[in-house]
Design an enzyme around this catalytic site. Sequence first.
Site, PDB file in Angstrom:
ATOM      1  CD  GLU A  33      40.884  37.097  50.356  1.00  0.00           C
ATOM      2  OE1 GLU A  33      41.509  37.450  49.350  1.00  0.00           O
ATOM      3  OE2 GLU A  33      39.971  36.250  50.330  1.00  0.00           O
TER       4      GLU A  33
ATOM      5  CE  LYS B  44      31.802  38.599  48.995  1.00  0.00           C
ATOM      6  NZ  LYS B  44      31.878  37.155  48.716  1.00  0.00           N
TER       7      LYS B  44
ATOM      8  CG  ASP C 146      36.568  33.972  42.981  1.00  0.00           C
ATOM      9  OD1 ASP C 146      36.887  33.251  42.025  1.00  0.00           O
ATOM     10  OD2 ASP C 146      36.291  35.186  42.862  1.00  0.00           O
TER      11      ASP C 146
ATOM     12  CG  ASP D 135      36.431  31.334  50.440  1.00  0.00           C
ATOM     13  OD1 ASP D 135      35.628  32.137  49.938  1.00  0.00           O
ATOM     14  OD2 ASP D 135      37.668  31.473  50.375  1.00  0.00           O
TER      15      ASP D 135
ATOM     16  CB  SER E 237      31.233  36.920  43.511  1.00  0.00           C
ATOM     17  OG  SER E 237      32.581  36.886  43.138  1.00  0.00           O
ATOM     18  CB  ALA E 238      34.842  40.163  46.447  1.00  0.00           C
TER      19      ALA E 238
ATOM     20  CG  ASP F 247      32.534  33.598  48.215  1.00  0.00           C
ATOM     21  OD1 ASP F 247      32.669  34.703  47.687  1.00  0.00           O
ATOM     22  OD2 ASP F 247      33.460  32.763  48.314  1.00  0.00           O
TER      23      ASP F 247
HETATM   24  P1  TMP Z   1      34.802  35.997  46.196  1.00  0.00           P
HETATM   25  O1  TMP Z   1      34.143  37.040  47.023  1.00  0.00           O
HETATM   26  O2  TMP Z   1      33.915  35.490  45.095  1.00  0.00           O
HETATM   27  O3  TMP Z   1      35.399  34.911  46.983  1.00  0.00           O
HETATM   28  O4  TMP Z   1      36.001  36.710  45.333  1.00  0.00           O
HETATM   29  C1  TMP Z   1      37.077  37.393  45.814  1.00  0.00           C
HETATM   30  C2  TMP Z   1      38.364  36.652  45.668  1.00  0.00           C
HETATM   31  O5  TMP Z   1      39.177  37.161  44.596  1.00  0.00           O
HETATM   32  C3  TMP Z   1      39.165  36.887  46.942  1.00  0.00           C
HETATM   33  O6  TMP Z   1      39.545  35.655  47.490  1.00  0.00           O
HETATM   34  C4  TMP Z   1      40.343  37.683  46.483  1.00  0.00           C
HETATM   35  C5  TMP Z   1      40.506  37.295  45.056  1.00  0.00           C
HETATM   36  N1  TMP Z   1      41.262  38.274  44.251  1.00  0.00           N
HETATM   37  C6  TMP Z   1      42.268  37.811  43.415  1.00  0.00           C
HETATM   38  O7  TMP Z   1      42.492  36.604  43.355  1.00  0.00           O
HETATM   39  N2  TMP Z   1      42.973  38.719  42.659  1.00  0.00           N
HETATM   40  C7  TMP Z   1      42.731  40.066  42.709  1.00  0.00           C
HETATM   41  O8  TMP Z   1      43.387  40.859  42.001  1.00  0.00           O
HETATM   42  C8  TMP Z   1      41.692  40.533  43.582  1.00  0.00           C
HETATM   43  C9  TMP Z   1      41.397  41.997  43.675  1.00  0.00           C
HETATM   44  C10 TMP Z   1      40.971  39.595  44.321  1.00  0.00           C
HETATM   45 MG    MG Z   2      35.560  33.376  48.280  1.00  0.00          MG
END
Ligand code: TMP
Ligand code: MG
Length: 297
Positions: free
Chosen positions: A96, A213, A51, A238, A164-165, A49
Amino acid sequence: RRPKKRTKIIEMMDELQKENVYIKDKERVEKLLCQLIQDGKSKLQIITDFDMTLSRFSINGKRCATCHNVLEDSTLVPESKKQILDELRDTYYPIEINAKMTIEEKIPFMMEWYTKGTGVLVECGLKQSDLSLAVKESNAQLREGCDWQFHALHEHSVPMLIFSAGIGDILEEIIKQHSQMYANMRVVSNYMDFNHDGMLVGFKGDLVHTYNKNEGALRNSDYFTTLKERRNIILMGDSMGDLRMADGVPNMQQILKIGFLNDNIEERLEKYKEAYDIVLVSDSTMDVPNAILKKIL
Ligand code: TMP
Ligand code: MG
């Protein structure tokens, strides 16, 4: 009495002895490590992942930016839109990380968050040429040890899938500014769609959010098929949603799941210990994954 030698590798690794490291089933992890080391780098691939896994959660008690936060916190987004994005985060982030809801219950809320959030970003008139400065001015950072890890994986030709989201364009820029994008890295994420004037008009392809995912993994089955000889996986995440990043990997033999637990710790620790082989609580480094990689590479 049987001699206590069944967790020898674990015991030999100082990084695994720290008190923020939780391993529920030491014998299983010992076997996994033993197999990963024995099979070596030619059988290995990494799925991670971005973030709060590759990137840092906080620095001196202050939260670091996610890909989305890089834009939200920048001067590119007008105050009125910032307020909307803040409200969205205050509504949906607690969902979340909620320890009581199931993934299935969370999915509709994540869809809502992403759909509304990306809609607001598109209304801001963001330009491609501004992204680099937004990243520079943000406090988005990579975990300590990422630079070593990226370099080492490249050096030893171990493929790394970053799943990654967040936002693909921002994530790549963060990696470029704090380390380097290497040829063995592949990113699956939400990429921005710019028009011929370089203005953001939307996002490309299917939305990746925290809890879909598994679908993204299946869409990328071609990637996994080309790596089918690499049967051993180290997965890093995470979120509970990250555990599904390896869904659809053919011939998977071993998977070592390393989870970073950054927030809402007490409520989630038990679940994380169940789901992840190794749980790292409030760790701002890549020390544990890197120590394991040093044994394999
Ligand atoms: P990840 O899959 O790389 O961890 O990324 C997703 C992260 O982004 C998740 O923890 C939610 C966060 N996010 C924000 O911080 N602001 C937003 O507007 C959105 C849609 C997601
Ligand atoms: Mg993450």
